[in-house]
Design a protein around this motif. Structure first.
Motif, PDB file in Angstrom:
ATOM      1  N   GLU A 100       3.042  -2.012   2.278  1.00 37.13           N
ATOM      2  CA  GLU A 100       1.906  -1.664   1.431  1.00 37.13           C
ATOM      3  C   GLU A 100       2.007  -0.233   0.903  1.00 37.13           C
ATOM      4  OE1 GLU A 100      -0.544  -3.496   0.355  1.00 37.13           O
ATOM      5  OE2 GLU A 100      -0.017  -5.321   1.434  1.00 37.13           O
ATOM      6  N   ILE A 101       2.589   0.661   1.688  1.00 43.53           N
ATOM      7  CA  ILE A 101       2.673   2.058   1.280  1.00 43.53           C
ATOM      8  C   ILE A 101       3.625   2.235   0.100  1.00 43.53           C
ATOM      9  CG2 ILE A 101       4.562   2.821   2.795  1.00 43.53           C
ATOM     10  CD1 ILE A 101       2.764   5.278   3.441  1.00 43.53           C
ATOM     11  N   SER A 102       4.612   1.335  -0.033  1.00 49.97           N
ATOM     12  CA  SER A 102       5.516   1.377  -1.174  1.00 49.97           C
ATOM     13  C   SER A 102       4.974   0.555  -2.337  1.00 49.97           C
ATOM     14  CB  SER A 102       6.901   0.861  -0.776  1.00 49.97           C
ATOM     15  OG  SER A 102       7.509   1.719   0.166  1.00 49.97           O
ATOM     16  N   LEU A 103       4.257  -0.532  -2.030  1.00 56.75           N
ATOM     17  CA  LEU A 103       3.633  -1.320  -3.091  1.00 56.75           C
ATOM     18  C   LEU A 103       2.527  -0.537  -3.795  1.00 56.75           C
ATOM     19  CD1 LEU A 103       3.430  -4.751  -1.242  1.00 56.75           C
ATOM     20  CD2 LEU A 103       4.918  -4.189  -3.174  1.00 56.75           C
ATOM     21  N   ALA A 104       2.003   0.498  -3.114  1.00 59.65           N
ATOM     22  CA  ALA A 104       0.994   1.369  -3.724  1.00 59.65           C
ATOM     23  C   ALA A 104       1.631   2.543  -4.450  1.00 59.65           C
ATOM     24  CB  ALA A 104       0.038   1.886  -2.653  1.00 59.65           C
ATOM     25  N   ASN A 105       2.947   2.561  -4.571  1.00 60.15           N
ATOM     26  CA  ASN A 105       3.644   3.653  -5.243  1.00 60.15           C
ATOM     27  C   ASN A 105       3.108   3.866  -6.664  1.00 60.15           C
ATOM     28  OD1 ASN A 105       5.949   5.575  -5.308  1.00 60.15           O
ATOM     29  ND2 ASN A 105       6.677   4.221  -6.933  1.00 60.15           N
ATOM     30  N   ASN A 106       2.849   5.119  -7.005  1.00 57.34           N
ATOM     31  CA  ASN A 106       2.262   5.510  -8.301  1.00 57.34           C
ATOM     32  C   ASN A 106       0.817   5.043  -8.448  1.00 57.34           C
ATOM     33  OD1 ASN A 106       4.610   6.808  -9.356  1.00 57.34           O
ATOM     34  ND2 ASN A 106       5.477   4.798  -9.823  1.00 57.34           N
ATOM     35  N   GLY A 107       0.203   4.647  -7.339  1.00 59.29           N
ATOM     36  CA  GLY A 107      -1.175   4.199  -7.394  1.00 59.29           C
ATOM     37  C   GLY A 107      -1.967   4.670  -6.186  1.00 59.29           C
ATOM     38  N   VAL A 108      -2.799   3.780  -5.649  1.00 57.55           N
ATOM     39  CA  VAL A 108      -3.734   4.137  -4.571  1.00 57.55           C
ATOM     40  C   VAL A 108      -3.562   3.196  -3.393  1.00 57.55           C
ATOM     41  CG1 VAL A 108      -6.173   4.314  -3.932  1.00 57.55           C
ATOM     42  CG2 VAL A 108      -5.419   5.079  -6.199  1.00 57.55           C
ATOM     43  N   LEU A 109      -3.484   3.758  -2.184  1.00 58.90           N
ATOM     44  CA  LEU A 109      -3.521   2.979  -0.948  1.00 58.90           C
ATOM     45  C   LEU A 109      -4.864   3.248  -0.289  1.00 58.90           C
ATOM     46  CD1 LEU A 109      -2.181   1.200   1.238  1.00 58.90           C
ATOM     47  CD2 LEU A 109      -1.353   3.326   2.296  1.00 58.90           C
ATOM     48  N   PHE A 110      -5.667   2.204  -0.117  1.00 60.33           N
ATOM     49  CA  PHE A 110      -7.017   2.338   0.439  1.00 60.33           C
ATOM     50  C   PHE A 110      -7.089   1.625   1.780  1.00 60.33           C
ATOM     51  CE2 PHE A 110     -11.520   0.562   0.399  1.00 60.33           C
ATOM     52  CZ  PHE A 110     -12.071   1.726   0.918  1.00 60.33           C
ATOM     53  N   LEU A 111      -7.380   2.377   2.831  1.00 55.88           N
ATOM     54  CA  LEU A 111      -7.556   1.800   4.158  1.00 55.88           C
ATOM     55  C   LEU A 111      -9.028   1.883   4.537  1.00 55.88           C
ATOM     56  CD1 LEU A 111      -4.458   3.127   6.166  1.00 55.88           C
ATOM     57  CD2 LEU A 111      -4.656   1.116   4.685  1.00 55.88           C
ATOM     58  N   ASP A 112      -9.731   0.773   4.367  1.00 54.59           N
ATOM     59  CA  ASP A 112     -11.135   0.704   4.742  1.00 54.59           C
ATOM     60  C   ASP A 112     -11.238   0.472   6.248  1.00 54.59           C
ATOM     61  OD1 ASP A 112     -13.827   0.728   4.423  1.00 54.59           O
ATOM     62  OD2 ASP A 112     -13.980  -1.248   3.475  1.00 54.59           O
ATOM     63  N   GLU A 113     -12.338   0.922   6.840  1.00 54.49           N
ATOM     64  CA  GLU A 113     -12.492   0.865   8.305  1.00 54.49           C
ATOM     65  C   GLU A 113     -11.277   1.529   8.968  1.00 54.49           C
ATOM     66  OE1 GLU A 113     -15.249   0.067   9.455  1.00 54.49           O
ATOM     67  OE2 GLU A 113     -16.168  -1.058   7.820  1.00 54.49           O
ATOM     68  N   PHE A 114     -11.001   2.739   8.534  1.00 55.23           N
ATOM     69  CA  PHE A 114      -9.774   3.444   8.925  1.00 55.23           C
ATOM     70  C   PHE A 114      -9.616   3.560  10.442  1.00 55.23           C
ATOM     71  CE2 PHE A 114      -7.409   7.614   9.297  1.00 55.23           C
ATOM     72  CZ  PHE A 114      -6.186   7.102   8.916  1.00 55.23           C
ATOM     73  N   THR A 115     -10.708   3.802  11.125  1.00 55.06           N
ATOM     74  CA  THR A 115     -10.631   3.986  12.579  1.00 55.06           C
ATOM     75  C   THR A 115     -10.312   2.701  13.328  1.00 55.06           C
ATOM     76  OG1 THR A 115     -13.042   3.725  12.702  1.00 55.06           O
ATOM     77  CG2 THR A 115     -12.185   5.972  12.576  1.00 55.06           C
ATOM     78  N   GLU A 116     -10.411   1.554  12.642  1.00 57.26           N
ATOM     79  CA  GLU A 116     -10.098   0.280  13.269  1.00 57.26           C
ATOM     80  C   GLU A 116      -8.615  -0.051  13.202  1.00 57.26           C
ATOM     81  OE1 GLU A 116     -12.259  -1.537  14.966  1.00 57.26           O
ATOM     82  OE2 GLU A 116     -13.812  -0.027  14.549  1.00 57.26           O
ATOM     83  N   PHE A 117      -7.847   0.677  12.395  1.00 60.11           N
ATOM     84  CA  PHE A 117      -6.415   0.423  12.315  1.00 60.11           C
ATOM     85  C   PHE A 117      -5.735   0.828  13.616  1.00 60.11           C
ATOM     86  CE2 PHE A 117      -7.309   0.097   7.853  1.00 60.11           C
ATOM     87  CZ  PHE A 117      -6.293  -0.689   7.334  1.00 60.11           C
TER      88      PHE A 117
END
Length: 351
Positions: free
Chosen positions: A292-309
């Motif tokens: 996902e971190i590469s698929l978001a290249n040139n864009g935005v990576l959004f991790l909702d409920e960050f503390t649950e990861f």
């Protein structure tokens, strides 16, 4: 008779040239493929036999040996079906490359049992390789035409079945080409002006967009964190041609392109669920693929409920967010995927 047909493969997102050598001779009727091919390539034998037969050609019981060069690099994918089939057909003298077409073109495509040529992953990498190596063009499935058409100054030959390839090699006949209408490609309709109020939050996102900063939003459920994050790409500048090509390359390898999104013209927005594994976020696997971190290249990576990861996922974000790339080392070698993105996290306050 020895025939050489050109194709391509890739490590990570970097393509390399593959020379498909097909040797057809008298002897025991066997069909061997050597050169470190994966299971998909080994299984291509039956697809190729059936495809050629169902196109009306009679396959004599001959000895066929196929070598994929360079033989020391692992190769994978079904796109070698087409170059192997064409090599066999020339070796058995079903067709003749008297014009020397094959030395100027790279071939890619998967065969069905009926001889139709189906779309494959990573086509744009092969097109870029052909252009960088100075080849005249590429012969690819019609399904991948839109994806390949964003690369300029190289000839794209779309084909639907084996007969189309034969007509092009012997007669120079090309199927009618269509021009991709970019305006019909899926566009993001989320607009920041739809958000009423939230002045400070919107101002913070403007600063993020202007400077390419990362941000974490803390607020109660329903306060608009996800709504604001999804509209961030609407205030980012349009993608440049080089960014479109780079991002489309990644999505092509990952198998994320389809008829609705043949190329990536909008900045990507990725929002994986908090149960996602470290491999799916960062990338990797037995055969490394972009996460996902590469698929978001040139864009935005959004991790909702960050503390649950998972803690492993959160800790794994450190290096790629700093280096703007992710390096994955396997027995196959070291592969690098880009990770130039804006990272947005959201969580609820402690109570």
């Amino acid at each position: 008779m020895l025939v050489k047909v050109l194709s391509s493969s890739y490590l990570g997102i970097e393509p390399f040239l593959v020379e498909v050598e097909v040797y057809v001779t008298n002897g025991l009727p066997i069909f061997n493929i050597v050169g470190l091919g994966d299971t998909t390539i080994s299984e291509s034998k039956d697809r190729i036999r059936s495809g050629i037969k169902n196109m009306g050609y009679f396959l004599e019981p001959r000895r066929v040996v196929v070598n994929l060069t360079p033989a020391n690099i692992k190769k994978r994918g079904s796109h070698f079906d087409l170059p192997i089939a064409i090599g066999i057909m020339i070796g058995m003298k079903f067709i003749s490359d008297y014009k020397g077409v094959l030395k100027d073109y790279i071939l890619m495509g998967e065969l069905s049992l009926t001889g139709e040529v189906r779309g494959v992953e990573g086509i744009i990498n092969g097109v870029l390789l052909a252009k960088s190596k100075g080849f005249k063009g590429v012969i690819i499935p019609e399904e991948n035409m839109d994806e390949a058409s964003i690369i300029k100054d190289i000839e794209i030959i779309p084909i639907k079945n084996i007969r189309d390839v034969v007509k092009f090699i012997e007669e120079g006949v090309v199927r009618s080409k269509r021009v991709l209408n970019v305006s019909k490609v899926y566009q993001n309709n989320l607009d920041m002006q739809d958000v009423k109020g939230q002045i400070r939050a919107k101002r913070a996102l403007e600063i993020v967009a202007a400077g390419g900063h990362n941000i974490i939003m803390v607020g109660s459920p329903g306060s608009g964190k996800s709504m604001l994050a999804k509209r961030l790409i609407g205030i980012l500048p349009p993608m440049s041609e080089s960014e479109i090509i780079e991002t489309t390359k990644i999505y092509s390898i990952a198998g994320e392109l389809n008829e609705r999104v043949p190329i990536v013209v909008n900045r990507p927005f990725r929002d994986p669920h908090h149960t996602s594994t470290a491999t799916s976020i960062i990338g990797g696997g037995r055969v490394p693929k972009p996460g996902e971190i590469s698929l978001a290249n040139n864009g935005v990576l959004f991790l909702d409920e960050f503390t649950e990861f998972d803690r492993v996922v959160i800790e794994s974000l450190r290096e790629p967010l700093e280096e703007k790339r992710i390096s994955i080392t396997r027995s196959l070698g070291k592969m690098e995927f880009p990770a130039k993105l804006i990272f947005v996290a959201a969580c609820n306050p402690c109570v």
